[in-house]
Structure formats: C-alpha cells, structure tokens
Design a protein around this motif. Sequence first.
Motif, short mmCIF file in Angstrom:
data_model
loop_
_atom_site.label_atom_id
_atom_site.label_comp_id
_atom_site.label_asym_id
_atom_site.label_seq_id
_atom_site.Cartn_x
_atom_site.Cartn_y
_atom_site.Cartn_z
N ALA A 32 -1.25 -1.57 7.11
CA ALA A 32 -0.32 -0.95 8.05
C ALA A 32 -0.75 0.47 8.38
O ALA A 32 -1.05 1.26 7.48
N PRO A 33 -0.78 0.82 9.68
CA PRO A 33 -1.02 2.23 10.03
C PRO A 33 0.19 3.07 9.60
O PRO A 33 1.28 2.54 9.40
N ARG A 34 0.01 4.37 9.50
CA ARG A 34 1.05 5.26 8.98
C ARG A 34 2.37 5.21 9.75
O ARG A 34 3.42 5.40 9.15
N GLN A 35 2.35 4.97 11.04
CA GLN A 35 3.59 4.97 11.81
C GLN A 35 4.30 3.61 11.79
O GLN A 35 5.38 3.47 12.32
N ALA A 36 3.70 2.62 11.15
CA ALA A 36 4.26 1.27 11.16
C ALA A 36 5.40 1.12 10.15
O ALA A 36 5.32 1.63 9.04
N GLY A 47 3.75 -6.40 -10.35
CA GLY A 47 3.42 -5.43 -9.31
C GLY A 47 3.89 -5.92 -7.95
O GLY A 47 4.85 -6.68 -7.84
N TYR A 48 3.22 -5.48 -6.90
CA TYR A 48 3.61 -5.90 -5.55
C TYR A 48 3.32 -7.38 -5.39
O TYR A 48 2.28 -7.88 -5.79
N THR A 49 4.29 -8.08 -4.82
CA THR A 49 4.18 -9.53 -4.67
C THR A 49 4.19 -9.98 -3.22
O THR A 49 3.80 -11.10 -2.92
N GLY A 50 4.65 -9.13 -2.31
CA GLY A 50 4.69 -9.50 -0.91
C GLY A 50 4.88 -8.28 -0.03
O GLY A 50 5.33 -7.23 -0.49
N ALA A 51 4.50 -8.43 1.23
CA ALA A 51 4.66 -7.33 2.18
C ALA A 51 4.63 -7.86 3.61
O ALA A 51 4.09 -8.94 3.87
N ILE A 52 5.21 -7.08 4.49
CA ILE A 52 5.16 -7.35 5.93
C ILE A 52 5.25 -6.01 6.64
O ILE A 52 5.91 -5.10 6.16
N TRP A 53 4.56 -5.89 7.75
CA TRP A 53 4.67 -4.68 8.55
C TRP A 53 4.70 -5.07 10.02
O TRP A 53 4.39 -6.20 10.38
N GLY A 54 5.14 -4.13 10.84
CA GLY A 54 5.28 -4.40 12.26
C GLY A 54 4.64 -3.33 13.12
O GLY A 54 4.38 -2.22 12.67
N GLN A 55 4.42 -3.69 14.36
CA GLN A 55 3.86 -2.77 15.33
C GLN A 55 4.78 -2.75 16.54
O GLN A 55 5.08 -3.78 17.11
N TRP A 56 5.24 -1.54 16.91
CA TRP A 56 6.14 -1.39 18.05
C TRP A 56 5.37 -1.68 19.34
O TRP A 56 4.28 -1.16 19.55
N MET A 57 5.93 -2.50 20.18
CA MET A 57 5.35 -2.79 21.50
C MET A 57 6.50 -2.88 22.49
O MET A 57 7.19 -3.90 22.57
#
Length: 152
Positions: A32-36, A47-57
């Motif tokens: 993920a970029p910093r602004q995401a 530890g970390y088991t899952g993740a999701i990130w998004g991009q504004w469009m």
Amino acid sequence: MITDRQVHRIDPASPRFRAVNHFLKHHRQTTAPRQAPLWCTHHSSAGYTGAIWGQWMEHSLWLRSLFVSPPHRRQGLGQALLCQVMQETSRFESSLTQLVAFVPTPYQGLYQSVGFHPADESKLPAPLQKRWQQAVDHAKPWHLYVYNLPTP
C-alpha cells in the motif's frame, strides 16, 4: 494489540503501516502507498494474518491486495476484512458511491457473500475503466465486482 478476527484500519503514520506492508511484500502481494487506506488482522502468536488496502478513484474505492496468509484461510478473515472496509467507508467517506474489486475466479463467492455483485465496466469512473481494460488486455482471470454504498 490486534487479535484474532478483529480488523483495524492502520494509520499511515503508525509503525504498523510499514509492518503490514512488510507482511504483504513477504507474501508477494502489492504493498500500500502511504496515502492508501489499509486494514489488517493480527493474531497474538502468528503475527499479521491478513490485510486489504484501497486506492481512491473519483467516487470509488478500488480494493487492492486482499490477502490472508495460507494457514489462516477459511476462518472468516477475508470476510471480516471486507465487512470492516464496507462498514467504515459507508460511515465515514460520504463522497464514495462504490467499492470496486477485480476478483480472481476462486474468490467470487467470498465477495458475493458480503454483498458485492458482478458489474459492467461502463459504471466505473474513467481511471478505473482504464485499469480494468489493462487487466483484460493482459488476460487476467479476474471478474469485476462492485458494492454500492448506501446513500446517506
């Protein structure tokens, strides 16, 4: 500490943002970029088991890199991540109208189970139409899914 199936949005200024990106990179996922906006699950011993990130469009949030580590799959973590994103974005992001995902065939049921539906690319903002066309041109085995956010 983040535990079990709890999902948390990670502030870009937090050291956890870098740690979750390291988790994604370790599993060969796009970081993920910093602004995401970035959400994750964490287990006290694993530890970390899952993740999701998004991009504004424009008025859409393109969901990127939904990932759950192999030993933690089929335990509801992917569903928990998607539900948390849906809940938070519908409450706090008033300009958003939809969540968009490019979904690999094996995961269509997951997205459908939380309310996403197959979509037509003509309903996407122009920048996302371009991204979708690039995926099609590269013969990615993905399906276009959308979740329409409730209007306030």
